[in-house]
Design a protein around this motif. Sequence first.
Motif, PDB file in Angstrom:
ATOM      1  N   ARG A   1      27.209 -33.009 -64.874  1.00  0.00           N
ATOM      2  CA  ARG A   1      28.009 -34.218 -64.669  1.00  0.00           C
ATOM      3  C   ARG A   1      27.287 -35.184 -63.735  1.00  0.00           C
ATOM      4  N   ALA A   2      26.761 -34.657 -62.629  1.00  0.00           N
ATOM      5  CA  ALA A   2      26.067 -35.505 -61.663  1.00  0.00           C
ATOM      6  C   ALA A   2      24.786 -36.084 -62.251  1.00  0.00           C
ATOM      7  N   ILE A   3      24.055 -35.286 -63.008  1.00  0.00           N
ATOM      8  CA  ILE A   3      22.812 -35.750 -63.630  1.00  0.00           C
ATOM      9  C   ILE A   3      23.090 -36.926 -64.559  1.00  0.00           C
ATOM     10  N   ALA A   4      24.178 -36.803 -65.339  1.00  0.00           N
ATOM     11  CA  ALA A   4      24.539 -37.889 -66.249  1.00  0.00           C
ATOM     12  C   ALA A   4      24.996 -39.118 -65.481  1.00  0.00           C
ATOM     13  N   THR A   5      25.794 -38.929 -64.451  1.00  0.00           N
ATOM     14  CA  THR A   5      26.299 -40.060 -63.668  1.00  0.00           C
ATOM     15  C   THR A   5      25.162 -40.804 -62.987  1.00  0.00           C
ATOM     16  N   LEU A   6      24.182 -40.065 -62.477  1.00  0.00           N
ATOM     17  CA  LEU A   6      23.037 -40.673 -61.810  1.00  0.00           C
ATOM     18  C   LEU A   6      22.036 -41.258 -62.803  1.00  0.00           C
ATOM     19  N   GLY A   7      22.174 -40.931 -64.079  1.00  0.00           N
ATOM     20  CA  GLY A   7      21.279 -41.466 -65.100  1.00  0.00           C
ATOM     21  C   GLY A   7      19.838 -41.031 -64.920  1.00  0.00           C
ATOM     22  N   LEU A   8      19.626 -39.785 -64.565  1.00  0.00           N
ATOM     23  CA  LEU A   8      18.272 -39.312 -64.258  1.00  0.00           C
ATOM     24  C   LEU A   8      17.374 -39.319 -65.490  1.00  0.00           C
TER      25      LEU A   8
END
Length: 502
Positions: free
Chosen positions: A301-308
């Motif tokens: 979820r965090a990876i997607a939110t941060l757009g890595l």
Amino acid sequence: MSVITESPSTLDADVIVVGYHSGGDTPEPASGAHDVDAAFTGGLAPTLSLLGAGGAPEEVHTIASLGAVPAPVVVAVGLGPAPTDGPVDSDVLSRSAGAALRALAARPEGAGRVALALPAQTAEQAGAVALGAHLGLYTFDRYRTGDQARQKADKAASATLTLVSSASGAEAAAERAAVLAEGVNYSRDLVNTAPADLVPEDLASAAQALAQEAGLGIEVLDEQALTEGGYGGLTGVGQGSANPPRLVRLEHSHPEATRTIAFVGKGITFDSGGLSLKPAGSMDWMKSDMAGAASVLAAMRAIATLGLKVNAVGYLAVAENMPSGTAQRPSDVLTMYGGRTVEVLNTDAEGRLVMADALVRAQEDEPDLVVDIATLTGAQLVALGTRVFAVMGNDDETRDGIVAAADAEGEASWAMPLPGELRAGLDSSVADIANVAGERWGGMLSAGVFLKEFINEGVSWAHLDIAGPSFNHGGPHGYTPKGGTGTGTRTLVRIAEEYARK
């Protein structure tokens, strides 16, 4: 959380949080606290001394301002000795900010409008303060009833945070911290949920809802697909439960990505031990045996939110380990995904069985790195206790890189070996490998050696055993609540960020 540069002594807030160092006869104000300290006649140190404050890390004292500053309450939190050769350690800041916000959230009136005037001279420090504050505000009230519970939840939700910092990059650091904290707290919620409300199908449904919200690709294999696909570990472990197993695959892709990483999480939604039944005293917290899967889900979820700028896949190996007339038996032989056979000598060593299936599947994505995270062994607690997780790997560089990522995120870990001589203890007289060794010694390491057998030559792989740190049985400390902790989530995100830069 907003970031401002004004002096905290002039802010219109309900509470100002400042830091103090130990040293000398009285506590000394830390960076960020000087304007507030100067607003009090004679400073805050005499009052803090009367309250018994020494400036020890996470020590919290509340003082009425009596009009010295606009905020009616000043909270002073200890930061330990003042550093002589650099800024205050980020982990100290996070934990102290968390301790302060936990104390404020426990008040009848809640935290309210809080101004954080802790040391934030660098973006890293600003992010650390923001992270600790968000994590410290965490509460789990799903099963609380009555007006008091609703009021407490409303007050926690209505808290507003302001960070005082003039550091370049402070706003971006605070935003990243908020995303990380949201992920960690999501993981905590899943771990704290009663196992009757989070059977394998429920966890898969939670993953589907999250994937839709975060824009992740998702695939869920149900019991029929697992049987047809030859996932013998998942079906074997899950066959004793009325709630069948699932394998969840999540995907984040970025058009500019040049690297692919795979995360694999153990998702045993309740672990009774199966026919190798656990003692009652070891079973009451086994709702947390899905903490690895929760951390993978939260990290994705965090990876997607941060757009890595990285391609990331996350696998959740989900089952419930129960005793029944259909449960697998000690001495059963399972055919795992990929064709290898495993003799089950102990049905309470089930995590490595579901993880082996998922690890083999994850390598089909041809990742540059595979990291699995699991509440795998009680031996981890014996070796490293309840606050430090173990890191093993098939090469020292990969393992040590994971430890460095954990350290950068303030998550305590320790590098452990995978001694080759332990492999002989897993020999089976009837199958390719047994799921437990014939002797009790080095159980954490032999579990890692078992998983290593399912990693292809040339694939970089690391294994995180989070059995102890995933669930806090004792009292809260720093930003860590009682119950689910969300351990490992931040480390996984840090790994993704590092691969996004490669």
